[in-house]
Scaffold this active site. Structure first.
Site, mmCIF file in Angstrom:
data_model
loop_
_atom_site.group_PDB
_atom_site.id
_atom_site.type_symbol
_atom_site.label_atom_id
_atom_site.label_comp_id
_atom_site.label_asym_id
_atom_site.label_seq_id
_atom_site.Cartn_x
_atom_site.Cartn_y
_atom_site.Cartn_z
ATOM 1 N N PHE A 88 -35.059 -18.338 8.937
ATOM 2 C CA PHE A 88 -35.332 -18.562 7.574
ATOM 3 C C PHE A 88 -35.952 -19.578 6.970
ATOM 4 O O PHE A 88 -36.221 -20.532 7.760
ATOM 5 C CB PHE A 88 -33.782 -19.115 6.931
ATOM 6 C CG PHE A 88 -33.538 -19.099 5.737
ATOM 7 C CD1 PHE A 88 -33.645 -17.941 4.916
ATOM 8 C CD2 PHE A 88 -33.307 -20.402 4.738
ATOM 9 C CE1 PHE A 88 -33.521 -18.003 3.368
ATOM 10 C CE2 PHE A 88 -33.239 -20.525 3.497
ATOM 11 C CZ PHE A 88 -33.632 -19.226 2.633
ATOM 12 N N ASP A 159 -32.042 -27.070 14.961
ATOM 13 C CA ASP A 159 -31.846 -26.444 13.582
ATOM 14 C C ASP A 159 -30.485 -25.664 13.988
ATOM 15 O O ASP A 159 -30.552 -24.638 14.498
ATOM 16 C CB ASP A 159 -32.656 -25.768 12.889
ATOM 17 C CG ASP A 159 -32.418 -24.799 11.767
ATOM 18 O OD1 ASP A 159 -31.129 -25.046 11.470
ATOM 19 O OD2 ASP A 159 -33.023 -24.538 11.033
ATOM 20 N N HIS A 162 -26.465 -22.511 11.945
ATOM 21 C CA HIS A 162 -25.746 -21.255 12.141
ATOM 22 C C HIS A 162 -24.705 -21.623 13.554
ATOM 23 O O HIS A 162 -24.132 -20.631 13.794
ATOM 24 C CB HIS A 162 -26.650 -20.048 12.821
ATOM 25 C CG HIS A 162 -27.498 -19.711 11.700
ATOM 26 N ND1 HIS A 162 -28.782 -18.628 12.206
ATOM 27 C CD2 HIS A 162 -27.835 -19.872 10.624
ATOM 28 C CE1 HIS A 162 -29.322 -18.467 11.209
ATOM 29 N NE2 HIS A 162 -28.973 -18.939 10.307
ATOM 30 N N GLN A 185 -23.896 -23.949 3.395
ATOM 31 C CA GLN A 185 -24.223 -23.040 2.339
ATOM 32 C C GLN A 185 -22.964 -22.057 2.123
ATOM 33 O O GLN A 185 -22.345 -21.723 3.254
ATOM 34 C CB GLN A 185 -25.602 -22.317 2.264
ATOM 35 C CG GLN A 185 -25.957 -21.596 1.493
ATOM 36 C CD GLN A 185 -25.679 -19.906 1.792
ATOM 37 O OE1 GLN A 185 -25.292 -19.878 3.035
ATOM 38 N NE2 GLN A 185 -25.519 -19.208 1.057
ATOM 39 N N LYS A 188 -22.234 -19.905 5.249
ATOM 40 C CA LYS A 188 -22.179 -20.397 6.500
ATOM 41 C C LYS A 188 -20.919 -20.419 7.078
ATOM 42 O O LYS A 188 -19.655 -20.084 6.399
ATOM 43 C CB LYS A 188 -22.857 -21.959 6.516
ATOM 44 C CG LYS A 188 -24.268 -21.853 6.118
ATOM 45 C CD LYS A 188 -25.062 -20.955 7.247
ATOM 46 C CE LYS A 188 -26.314 -21.349 6.749
ATOM 47 N NZ LYS A 188 -27.119 -20.769 5.614
ATOM 48 N N ARG A 217 -31.423 -47.547 -0.561
ATOM 49 C CA ARG A 217 -30.433 -48.731 -0.694
ATOM 50 C C ARG A 217 -29.467 -48.944 0.097
ATOM 51 O O ARG A 217 -28.745 -48.090 0.246
ATOM 52 C CB ARG A 217 -29.766 -48.457 -2.103
ATOM 53 C CG ARG A 217 -29.372 -49.615 -2.842
ATOM 54 C CD ARG A 217 -28.678 -49.069 -4.396
ATOM 55 N NE ARG A 217 -28.231 -50.140 -5.097
ATOM 56 C CZ ARG A 217 -27.632 -50.137 -6.081
ATOM 57 N NH1 ARG A 217 -27.360 -48.808 -6.851
ATOM 58 N NH2 ARG A 217 -27.036 -51.241 -6.686
ATOM 59 N N TYR A 224 -30.375 -54.083 -6.279
ATOM 60 C CA TYR A 224 -31.458 -52.959 -6.228
ATOM 61 C C TYR A 224 -32.717 -53.518 -5.544
ATOM 62 O O TYR A 224 -33.679 -53.031 -5.948
ATOM 63 C CB TYR A 224 -31.827 -52.684 -7.999
ATOM 64 C CG TYR A 224 -30.765 -52.179 -8.629
ATOM 65 C CD1 TYR A 224 -30.180 -51.035 -8.725
ATOM 66 C CD2 TYR A 224 -30.148 -53.161 -9.575
ATOM 67 C CE1 TYR A 224 -29.030 -50.501 -9.470
ATOM 68 C CE2 TYR A 224 -29.317 -52.678 -10.560
ATOM 69 C CZ TYR A 224 -28.597 -51.412 -10.350
ATOM 70 O OH TYR A 224 -27.584 -50.973 -10.857
ATOM 71 N N ARG A 234 -27.250 -37.607 -1.254
ATOM 72 C CA ARG A 234 -25.757 -37.931 -0.958
ATOM 73 C C ARG A 234 -24.671 -36.768 -1.348
ATOM 74 O O ARG A 234 -24.968 -36.126 -2.603
ATOM 75 C CB ARG A 234 -25.218 -39.132 -1.974
ATOM 76 C CG ARG A 234 -25.909 -40.419 -1.609
ATOM 77 C CD ARG A 234 -25.243 -41.617 -2.220
ATOM 78 N NE ARG A 234 -25.579 -41.420 -3.518
ATOM 79 C CZ ARG A 234 -26.574 -42.243 -4.542
ATOM 80 N NH1 ARG A 234 -27.595 -42.932 -3.831
ATOM 81 N NH2 ARG A 234 -26.492 -41.939 -5.768
#
Length: 386
Positions: A88, A159, A162, A185, A188, A217, A224, A234
């Site tokens: 993909f 990767d 799958h 996703q 999956k 951060r 900050y 996140r």
């Protein structure tokens, strides 16, 4: 093709009261982002433990998981990342968006996984990362690739989009000593609609990734003081709550898919002109994200017509991924200094699979044996009709 009732397959995604309870739990805790809630932290611990990793970091999606992992491993301008030519497009785009050059390498014609010999031939002084994709849940040759990594000093990144729950010679993805990226996703093996995760074998890289996924951060920062460049990758608390429930049924589903694939691959192997995806005895647990097969020599147009016939007969069928160098997107940024035809010449297997490959969604492998037999019969009739 003969008219017949369409086989009955389980729906996907699957959910029950476990997901409902998790969503309510996340809602009522009163904090819906990871810095104030507990669901993401808990999911990361559970996912890392399930896959044998020291650390897991949950992120917004699988593509971001790859981008973050590559960035932490040093991929960027002036570097190259080796990727399978058959995968993909996110596998290459994750590197390209960082400014690295994605170098497509051919795959094995039987397993559809990265070819170690072709990988070795593609390594240059600029190669920063080798990224095998565990295609359809079948793990790539991690022995040969690990040796190549050790011999050349080029880092491996799995990767594993799958490969939830997969194993290589008894070792889970997180026990192989490399960083690994997952996707959640919608289609999956575990899903919250979107989402991703990165496994890390040690703490230093994990801490760097944590900073980069949270705008640079630190967790305890109140003034900050952003330490390094990053982005907001996140995962939210609701998605994590769903994924905790999804993880609890993963092993049972993997076992069922493996059992059904044993049957389906035998049936497909008996169909004239059809060759199911092969295996590797060292990959002793295949999670089967897809049920894949080839019809060698069919040609892309006829393959596409075959897929249309399968869909009309009630199968969740799809054309195989297009070889990444056969897409306009691949050449927009971070492409090698070659023509598409030159890449195709050194990637004949990827070129062939992208033209003659078909895959079925893994919910076919969650059905009963009667549906599996019906699936094979439909495929046999559809191939013969072409």
């Amino acid at each position: 093709m003969n008219a017949r009732p369409a086989p009955q397959f389980p729906p996907w995604p699957q959910y029950d009261d476990t997901e409902r309870a998790g969503l309510i739990r996340a809602l009522e805790q009163g904090q819906w982002w990871r810095m104030g809630g507990d669901e993401v932290d808990s999911f990361e611990r559970e996912f890392a433990e399930h896959h044998g990793a020291a650390h897991a970091l949950a992120v917004t999606n699988g593509t971001h998981a790859l981008e973050l992992a590559l960035q932490c491993l040093g991929a960027g301008p002036g570097t190259e990342v080796i990727v399978p030519a058959f995968t993909f497009i996110s596998s290459s785009q994750a590197a390209q968006r960082l400014g690295a050059v994605a170098v497509p390498v051919d795959v094995d014609p039987d397993t559809y996984n990265l070819d170690p010999a072709a990988t070795e031939a593609a390594i240059t002084p600029r190669t920063k990362v080798i990224m095998p994709v565990h295609m359809a849940g079948l793990m790539a040759d991690m022995d040969a690739l690990a040796k190549l990594s050790a011999d050349t000093g080029v880092t491996l990144l799995q990767d594993a989009a799958h490969a939830h729950g997969a194993r290589w010679q008894g070792k889970r993805v997180g026990e192989l000593g490399t960083v690994a990226a997952f996707s959640f996703q919608n289609g999956k093996l575990m899903t919250a609609g979107e989402g991703g995760a990165v496994l890390f074998p040690e703490s230093e890289l994990y801490e760097t990734a944590f900073l980069r996924h949270s705008c640079g951060r630190p967790r305890d920062d109140r003034r900050y003081f952003h330490r390094i460049a990053g982005s907001n990758l996140r995962l939210n608390e609701f998605s994590a709550a769903v994924l905790r429930a999804q993880l609890r049924r993963l092993d049972e589903q993997v076992a069922l898919r493996d059992e059904r694939w044993t049957l389906l691959s035998r049936l497909l192997g008996a169909v004239d002109g059809v060759i199911p995806q092969g295996g590797d005895v060292r990959a002793d647990r295949n999670s089967h994200y897809m049920a894949m097969f080839r019809v060698p020599g069919i040609g892309e147009d006829n393959r596409n017509a075959l897929v249309d016939r399968l869909v009309a007969a009630g199968l969740p069928a799809f054309a195989a991924f297009r070889a990444i160098y056969r897409t306009d997107a691949f050449w927009e940024i971070g492409a090698p200094d070659e023509t598409p035809e030159a890449v195709a010449e050194r990637c004949p297997n990827a070129d062939a699979i992208s033209a003659d490959g078909v895959w079925l969604h893994h919910r076919v492998l969650l059905a009963d044996e009667e549906a599996v037999h019906a699936t094979a019969e439909i495929i046999a009739e559809a191939v013969a009709a072409g």
